[in-house]
Design a protein around this motif. Structure first.
Motif, short mmCIF file in Angstrom:
data_model
loop_
_atom_site.label_atom_id
_atom_site.label_comp_id
_atom_site.label_asym_id
_atom_site.label_seq_id
_atom_site.Cartn_x
_atom_site.Cartn_y
_atom_site.Cartn_z
N VAL A 1 4.83 2.77 2.78
CA VAL A 1 5.29 3.64 2.63
C VAL A 1 4.61 4.90 1.73
N ILE A 2 4.77 6.46 3.25
CA ILE A 2 3.94 7.11 2.73
C ILE A 2 4.74 8.46 1.73
N THR A 3 4.13 9.20 1.15
CA THR A 3 4.48 10.17 0.13
C THR A 3 4.71 11.65 0.44
N PRO A 4 4.23 12.08 1.99
CA PRO A 4 4.22 13.31 2.01
C PRO A 4 4.51 14.59 1.33
N ASN A 5 4.47 15.73 0.95
CA ASN A 5 5.40 16.67 0.54
C ASN A 5 6.04 17.92 1.40
N GLY A 6 6.72 18.72 1.03
CA GLY A 6 7.06 18.80 2.98
C GLY A 6 5.72 20.28 4.03
N ILE A 7 5.05 20.17 3.13
CA ILE A 7 3.94 21.54 4.16
C ILE A 7 3.19 20.20 4.76
N GLU A 8 2.98 18.67 4.28
CA GLU A 8 1.82 17.76 4.38
C GLU A 8 3.14 17.64 5.67
N VAL B 1 -7.23 13.75 8.73
CA VAL B 1 -5.78 13.13 8.46
C VAL B 1 -5.72 11.98 9.96
N ALA B 2 -6.35 12.97 11.00
CA ALA B 2 -5.80 11.45 11.85
C ALA B 2 -6.54 10.44 11.82
N LEU C 1 1.17 -1.12 -0.21
CA LEU C 1 -0.08 0.16 -0.19
C LEU C 1 1.09 0.95 -0.40
N VAL C 2 0.55 2.54 -0.81
CA VAL C 2 1.43 3.51 -1.13
C VAL C 2 0.13 4.66 -0.14
N VAL C 3 0.73 5.44 0.35
CA VAL C 3 -0.05 6.40 0.55
C VAL C 3 0.32 7.56 0.10
N ASP C 4 -0.48 8.65 -0.66
CA ASP C 4 -0.28 9.56 -0.85
C ASP C 4 -1.10 10.64 0.46
N PRO C 5 -0.22 11.11 1.45
CA PRO C 5 -1.60 11.68 2.49
C PRO C 5 -1.96 13.59 1.80
N VAL C 6 -3.13 13.48 0.80
CA VAL C 6 -3.25 14.53 0.10
C VAL C 6 -4.14 15.43 1.13
N ILE C 7 -3.65 16.56 1.52
CA ILE C 7 -4.47 17.39 2.86
C ILE C 7 -4.14 18.46 2.33
N LYS C 8 -3.35 19.75 1.25
CA LYS C 8 -3.58 20.93 0.89
C LYS C 8 -3.04 20.95 -0.71
N ALA C 9 -4.40 21.92 -1.42
CA ALA C 9 -3.50 21.52 -2.87
C ALA C 9 -2.20 22.23 -2.72
N ALA C 10 -2.08 22.11 -3.96
CA ALA C 10 -0.78 23.45 -4.24
C ALA C 10 -1.62 24.85 -4.05
N GLY C 11 -2.04 25.42 -4.20
CA GLY C 11 -3.15 27.13 -4.02
C GLY C 11 -3.34 27.47 -2.84
N GLY C 12 -3.25 25.70 -1.81
CA GLY C 12 -3.90 26.11 -0.82
C GLY C 12 -5.64 25.69 0.05
N GLY C 13 -6.14 24.86 -1.36
CA GLY C 13 -7.16 24.56 -1.15
C GLY C 13 -6.96 23.38 0.29
N ASP C 14 -8.06 23.15 1.14
CA ASP C 14 -8.05 22.00 1.74
C ASP C 14 -8.50 20.59 0.79
N LEU C 15 -8.28 19.82 1.18
CA LEU C 15 -8.31 18.65 1.01
C LEU C 15 -8.58 17.46 1.88
N ALA D 1 5.36 18.32 7.68
CA ALA D 1 5.10 19.58 8.60
C ALA D 1 4.00 19.00 9.51
N GLN D 2 3.02 19.56 8.99
CA GLN D 2 1.62 19.15 9.29
C GLN D 2 1.07 17.92 9.92
N LEU D 3 1.58 16.78 9.36
CA LEU D 3 1.86 15.37 10.25
C LEU D 3 2.66 14.68 10.53
N GLY D 4 3.54 15.87 10.73
CA GLY D 4 4.64 14.90 11.77
C GLY D 4 4.90 16.28 13.44
#
Length: 261
Positions: free
Chosen positions: A136-143, A123-124, A103-117, A145-148
């Motif tokens: 593996v999970i594949t967060p970007n830098g913003i995600e 998230v919890a 299982l590969v989880v891309d933890p999509v939280i926000k769009a690049a433009g700032g919109g919430d997903l 920081a929020q997750l960790g």
């Protein structure tokens, strides 16, 4: 007739075709696998931002998963924007039933433009239900920081590993340096990193592409490291010939024929 490894995809629909389930389908296909797409949410979205999202009925998703499971082999699972905590619970139950499928989880939280997903409940649920099941999970830098809970990449990744993540691939596409650096953190293992040249600014859907490509590699029985390397090559090729779709971010051209060895 012939067969290809098959990747079950649960992701949202981006009407611009830049990110979400279309990006996943294209990436999985480009790397030689067959996609099994299940929509998890519908979005109001363009190449600039996300303006709204609605989750698909979780019972409908459960029925789709059960239907596929009874008919076809599944060799990997990839997730993107999931829409609601209830959808996460349905997927987690399916993944627990099929623990041998990577299982590969891309933890999509926000769009690049700032919109919430993703809201706090979603998230919890991802952190509690899905992350411990993922290869593996594949967060970007913003995600990340929020997750960790920390602006420091290594500290946030370690926090997630301590909470049960087997692997955290911190993706560097949202940075601004001359290179994109993706770093893999795993318990008891040295940090590994992959670097590609950055071409221009940010692109709409690179995170989706990378995670889906990794799932394709795992579906083919490749190691996580090899799957990351091949998927990163796909991303690099796709952004070098990006498409101008709208007025926002360019879209990686995943339509280029590419089946990496």
């Amino acid at each position: 007739m012939h067969q290809r490894p098959q990747v079950l995809i649960l992701s949202g629909l981006d009407p611009s075709g830049g990110a979400g389930i279309q990006a996943d389908i294209q990436a999985v296909t480009a790397l030689g696998c067959h996609p099994l797409p299940v929509l998890s949410c519908l979005t109001v979205q363009d190449t600039r931002n996300v303006y709204g999202a609605e989750a698909v009925d979780p019972d409908l998703i459960r029925r789709q998963l059960d239907c596929l499971d009874a008919d076809t082999p599944i060799h990997a699972i990839k997730t993107g924007a999931l829409g609601s905590a209830a959808v996460v619970e349905v997927l987690a139950a399916f993944a627990r039933k099929h623990a041998a499928i990577p299982l590969v989880v891309d933890p999509v939280i926000k769009a690049a433009g700032g919109g919430d997903l993703a809201d706090d409940e979603l998230v919890a649920a991802m952190k509690a239900e899905l992350f411990p099941l993922a290869r593996v999970i594949t967060p970007n830098g913003i995600e990340l920081a929020q997750l960790g809970g920390s602006g420091d990449e290594a500290s946030s990744a370690q926090s997630l590993i301590d909470a049960g993540c087997a692997g955290v691939l911190a993706t560097g596409g949202h940075g601004d340096g001359p290179a994109i650096i993706n770093r893999l953190f795993r318990a008891g293992a040295p940090v590994q990193e992959w670097t590609i040249d950055r071409h221009g600014g940010e692109y709409h859907g690179t995170g989706c592409t990378l995670a889906a490509g990794i799932a394709a590699g795992l579906a083919q029985g490749r190691s996580l490291e090899t799957a990351i390397e091949r998927s990163q090559y796909l991303v690099s090729c796709a952004i070098q010939q990006a498409l101008r779709v709208g007025q926002g971010q360019p879209v990686p051209d995943r339509g280029v024929p590419l089946v990496a060895s």
